[in-house]
Design a protein around this motif. Structure first.
Motif, mmCIF file in Angstrom:
data_model
loop_
_atom_site.group_PDB
_atom_site.id
_atom_site.type_symbol
_atom_site.label_atom_id
_atom_site.label_comp_id
_atom_site.label_asym_id
_atom_site.label_seq_id
_atom_site.Cartn_x
_atom_site.Cartn_y
_atom_site.Cartn_z
ATOM 1 N N CYS A 103 0.855 -1.189 0.000
ATOM 2 C CA CYS A 103 0.000 0.000 0.000
ATOM 3 C C CYS A 103 0.887 1.233 0.000
ATOM 4 O O CYS A 103 2.039 1.169 0.437
ATOM 5 C CB CYS A 103 -0.944 -0.004 1.209
ATOM 6 S SG CYS A 103 -0.106 -0.022 2.787
ATOM 7 N N PRO A 104 0.406 2.374 -0.471
ATOM 8 C CA PRO A 104 1.225 3.583 -0.513
ATOM 9 C C PRO A 104 1.624 4.033 0.893
ATOM 10 O O PRO A 104 0.890 3.805 1.864
ATOM 11 C CB PRO A 104 0.300 4.620 -1.180
ATOM 12 C CG PRO A 104 -0.745 3.817 -1.881
ATOM 13 C CD PRO A 104 -0.923 2.583 -1.066
ATOM 14 N N ASP A 105 2.801 4.661 0.998
ATOM 15 C CA ASP A 105 3.210 5.216 2.294
ATOM 16 C C ASP A 105 2.545 6.560 2.521
ATOM 17 O O ASP A 105 1.671 6.979 1.758
ATOM 18 C CB ASP A 105 4.736 5.321 2.383
ATOM 19 C CG ASP A 105 5.333 6.305 1.376
ATOM 20 O OD1 ASP A 105 4.582 7.111 0.781
ATOM 21 O OD2 ASP A 105 6.556 6.254 1.181
ATOM 22 N N GLU A 106 2.961 7.259 3.612
ATOM 23 C CA GLU A 106 2.308 8.524 3.974
ATOM 24 C C GLU A 106 2.495 9.616 2.931
ATOM 25 O O GLU A 106 1.748 10.597 2.894
ATOM 26 C CB GLU A 106 2.827 9.016 5.339
ATOM 27 C CG GLU A 106 4.311 9.311 5.408
ATOM 28 C CD GLU A 106 5.143 8.083 5.782
ATOM 29 O OE1 GLU A 106 6.312 8.273 6.138
ATOM 30 O OE2 GLU A 106 4.619 6.963 5.698
ATOM 31 N N THR A 107 3.500 9.454 2.041
ATOM 32 C CA THR A 107 3.719 10.440 0.983
ATOM 33 C C THR A 107 3.072 10.022 -0.337
ATOM 34 O O THR A 107 3.193 10.718 -1.335
ATOM 35 C CB THR A 107 5.221 10.663 0.757
ATOM 36 O OG1 THR A 107 5.806 9.456 0.262
ATOM 37 C CG2 THR A 107 5.906 11.083 2.054
ATOM 38 N N GLY A 108 2.429 8.854 -0.338
ATOM 39 C CA GLY A 108 1.769 8.388 -1.549
ATOM 40 C C GLY A 108 2.634 7.512 -2.429
ATOM 41 O O GLY A 108 2.184 7.066 -3.488
ATOM 42 N N GLN A 109 3.879 7.247 -1.996
ATOM 43 C CA GLN A 109 4.777 6.421 -2.796
ATOM 44 C C GLN A 109 4.339 4.952 -2.768
ATOM 45 O O GLN A 109 3.947 4.427 -1.721
ATOM 46 C CB GLN A 109 6.212 6.530 -2.275
ATOM 47 C CG GLN A 109 6.802 7.926 -2.386
ATOM 48 C CD GLN A 109 6.965 8.363 -3.822
ATOM 49 O OE1 GLN A 109 7.428 7.600 -4.673
ATOM 50 N NE2 GLN A 109 6.572 9.597 -4.115
ATOM 51 N N THR A 110 4.395 4.331 -3.909
ATOM 52 C CA THR A 110 3.998 2.914 -3.987
ATOM 53 C C THR A 110 5.202 1.978 -4.076
ATOM 54 O O THR A 110 5.044 0.768 -4.006
ATOM 55 C CB THR A 110 3.107 2.678 -5.207
ATOM 56 O OG1 THR A 110 3.807 3.106 -6.388
ATOM 57 C CG2 THR A 110 1.795 3.435 -5.086
ATOM 58 N N LYS A 111 6.392 2.549 -4.228
ATOM 59 C CA LYS A 111 7.603 1.745 -4.252
ATOM 60 C C LYS A 111 8.472 2.087 -3.048
ATOM 61 O O LYS A 111 8.572 3.242 -2.647
ATOM 62 C CB LYS A 111 8.398 1.975 -5.542
ATOM 63 C CG LYS A 111 7.776 1.347 -6.771
ATOM 64 C CD LYS A 111 8.707 1.471 -7.972
ATOM 65 C CE LYS A 111 8.116 0.787 -9.192
ATOM 66 N NZ LYS A 111 9.022 0.875 -10.363
ATOM 67 N N LEU A 112 9.097 1.070 -2.492
ATOM 68 C CA LEU A 112 9.984 1.282 -1.360
ATOM 69 C C LEU A 112 11.267 1.965 -1.807
ATOM 70 O O LEU A 112 11.747 1.750 -2.926
ATOM 71 C CB LEU A 112 10.328 -0.054 -0.707
ATOM 72 C CG LEU A 112 9.177 -0.832 -0.076
ATOM 73 C CD1 LEU A 112 9.673 -2.203 0.375
ATOM 74 C CD2 LEU A 112 8.587 -0.075 1.096
ATOM 75 N N GLY A 113 11.827 2.778 -0.918
ATOM 76 C CA GLY A 113 13.143 3.361 -1.129
ATOM 77 C C GLY A 113 14.156 2.677 -0.230
ATOM 78 O O GLY A 113 13.815 1.795 0.564
ATOM 79 N N THR A 114 15.403 3.089 -0.342
ATOM 80 C CA THR A 114 16.451 2.496 0.492
ATOM 81 C C THR A 114 16.094 2.598 1.966
ATOM 82 O O THR A 114 16.223 1.630 2.727
ATOM 83 C CB THR A 114 17.791 3.215 0.245
ATOM 84 O OG1 THR A 114 18.140 3.094 -1.133
ATOM 85 C CG2 THR A 114 18.896 2.608 1.097
ATOM 86 N N PHE A 115 15.614 3.758 2.389
ATOM 87 C CA PHE A 115 15.424 4.006 3.814
ATOM 88 C C PHE A 115 14.155 3.375 4.379
ATOM 89 O O PHE A 115 13.930 3.403 5.584
ATOM 90 C CB PHE A 115 15.461 5.514 4.083
ATOM 91 C CG PHE A 115 16.659 6.188 3.477
ATOM 92 C CD1 PHE A 115 17.927 5.685 3.698
ATOM 93 C CD2 PHE A 115 16.518 7.284 2.646
ATOM 94 C CE1 PHE A 115 19.047 6.271 3.121
ATOM 95 C CE2 PHE A 115 17.631 7.885 2.073
ATOM 96 C CZ PHE A 115 18.904 7.371 2.308
ATOM 97 N N SER A 116 13.322 2.810 3.521
ATOM 98 C CA SER A 116 12.152 2.083 4.000
ATOM 99 C C SER A 116 12.282 0.581 3.756
ATOM 100 O O SER A 116 11.341 -0.173 3.938
ATOM 101 C CB SER A 116 10.879 2.610 3.321
ATOM 102 O OG SER A 116 10.992 2.579 1.911
ATOM 103 N N SER A 117 13.480 0.147 3.374
ATOM 104 C CA SER A 117 13.698 -1.266 3.061
ATOM 105 C C SER A 117 14.154 -2.083 4.274
ATOM 106 O O SER A 117 14.386 -3.279 4.166
ATOM 107 C CB SER A 117 14.742 -1.399 1.940
ATOM 108 O OG SER A 117 16.022 -0.981 2.394
ATOM 109 N N TYR A 118 14.270 -1.455 5.421
ATOM 110 C CA TYR A 118 14.815 -2.074 6.631
ATOM 111 C C TYR A 118 14.054 -3.329 7.067
ATOM 112 O O TYR A 118 12.856 -3.485 6.822
ATOM 113 C CB TYR A 118 14.788 -1.052 7.775
ATOM 114 C CG TYR A 118 13.403 -0.515 8.066
ATOM 115 C CD1 TYR A 118 12.503 -1.231 8.843
ATOM 116 C CD2 TYR A 118 12.979 0.689 7.521
ATOM 117 C CE1 TYR A 118 11.226 -0.763 9.074
ATOM 118 C CE2 TYR A 118 11.697 1.171 7.746
ATOM 119 C CZ TYR A 118 10.828 0.433 8.521
ATOM 120 O OH TYR A 118 9.555 0.897 8.743
ATOM 121 N N THR A 119 14.783 -4.178 7.793
ATOM 122 C CA THR A 119 14.158 -5.253 8.569
ATOM 123 C C THR A 119 13.837 -4.753 9.973
ATOM 124 O O THR A 119 12.753 -4.992 10.489
ATOM 125 C CB THR A 119 15.084 -6.480 8.629
ATOM 126 O OG1 THR A 119 15.232 -7.017 7.302
ATOM 127 C CG2 THR A 119 14.520 -7.567 9.539
#
Length: 339
Positions: A103-119
């Protein structure tokens, strides 16, 4: 009078008992088999009361592989994640930059970035993580963070951090982190970011020919990464051309003190990240240095890049744990948290 005195003593003992109990951390048990308080780590984190002051909560994690993405929010100080042992207690997820999110993040992005790829993402201060494996299992698909740190005074003891590119992200220039007896493995820039990190007796395992570190230390920040008595090793014989670091930003700082360098470390040691159009000529502003390097990767220090430094023995005290961490007494915090 005697009855009054006895009552007073009883109340005093009860109060003292409550203070002693408060000095020891509250313990929450996570067990996948349902024999604890929770079966998932995030559920245990979510159950911790916010704004508890200096009272610690220990989340005791029994053996198992926990397939989940975990966040410790900023309002939960004095949290401990303690595994039963580092080999068989694992937090594993497989997000990576470019992966389509559910699902989209709080900014509406539908693809993960480096900083949201964490475990595991740690935003809280005063956190102890011990005897755990934290892994990003996405594989060699690009940026895929295992551990993302944004808080201050975060200590990792006897942990295994596993990934490929961008395994460990020290994400805040104001954040200080301490790593003791940890194994950290990856391919490219597998320790990166602007935070201050002190690595004591850790093993840095290169899985491919690439770069170990990519510091982005802020201008004016006194310390970046300090590796103290660490072992830089190759995963296998195919790994034979690895740089100690390259600067993600112009004022990157990385210092090695009394480290053992395997033969996979190239004679020049460091790389200036050529072709970076945004930040050219970083070799003029970075601070890369070694003191007491040994091993095959330090056999010919005269061939190091000319803009790196070989420090004299009288500089060793400048890179002690107490100096690097400033007003954070790491040993005192660990003693207090491990009662």
């Amino acid at each position: 009078m005697i009855k009054v005195l006895a009552a007073y003593l009883l109340v005093s003992l009860l109060l003292l008992g409550s203070e002693l109990r408060a000095a020891s951390p509250e313990v929450i048990t996570v067990d996948q088999q349902g024999k604890g308080d929770f079966t998932s780590i995030q559920a245990a984190v979510n159950a911790v009361r916010a704004f508890r002051g200096h009272y610690a909560v220990r989340i005791w994690i029994r053996k198992g592989t926990y397939h989940e993405k975990v966040v410790i929010p900023a309002y939960l100080e004095n949290i401990q994640l303690v595994g039963e042992d580092a080999v068989s207690t694992k937090i594993v997820f497989d997000d990576y930059a470019g992966k389509v999110a559910s699902c989209p993040d709080e900014t509406g992005q539908t693809k993960l970035g480096t900083f949201s790829s964490y475990t595991l993402l740690v935003r809280a201060n005063r956190v102890l993580i011990k005897d755990l494996t934290i892994e990003n299992a996405a594989g060699p698909v690009g940026q895929a963070v295992a551990l993302h740190l944004e808080g201050d005074q975060i200590a990792l003891v006897n942990c295994h951090l596993m990934g490929f590119q961008d395994t460990l992200y020290l994400g805040k220039s104001s954040g200080r982190s301490y790593f003791s007896n940890c194994n950290i493995s990856g391919t490219t820039d597998f320790i990166f970011g602007p935070g201050t990190g002190f690595f004591a007796v850790c093993k840095l395992i290169s899985l491919r020919n690439s770069y170990v570190t990519a510091a982005s230390t802020a201008q004016g920040q006194r310390y970046g990464y300090v590796f103290d008595r660490c072992d830089f090793v190759a995963a296998d014989e195919s790994v034979n051309k690895v740089f100690l670091g390259r600067p993600w930003r112009p004022y990157a700082k990385t210092v090695l003190v009394d480290c053992h360098l395997g033969g996979h470390i190239v004679p020049e040691g460091w790389n200036e990240w050529k072709g970076d159009k945004m930040f050219p000529d970083k070799d003029k502003t970075v601070f890369y240095a070694e003191l007491g390097s040994k091993g095959a990767g330090a056999a010919d220090l005269a061939r190091r890049v000319t803009w790196s430094h070989q420090l004299s023995a009288n500089k060793r005290s400048m890179y002690s744990l107490d100096k690097v961490m400033d007003d954070w007494n790491v040993k005192l915090m660990l003693n207090e948290m491990e009662k």
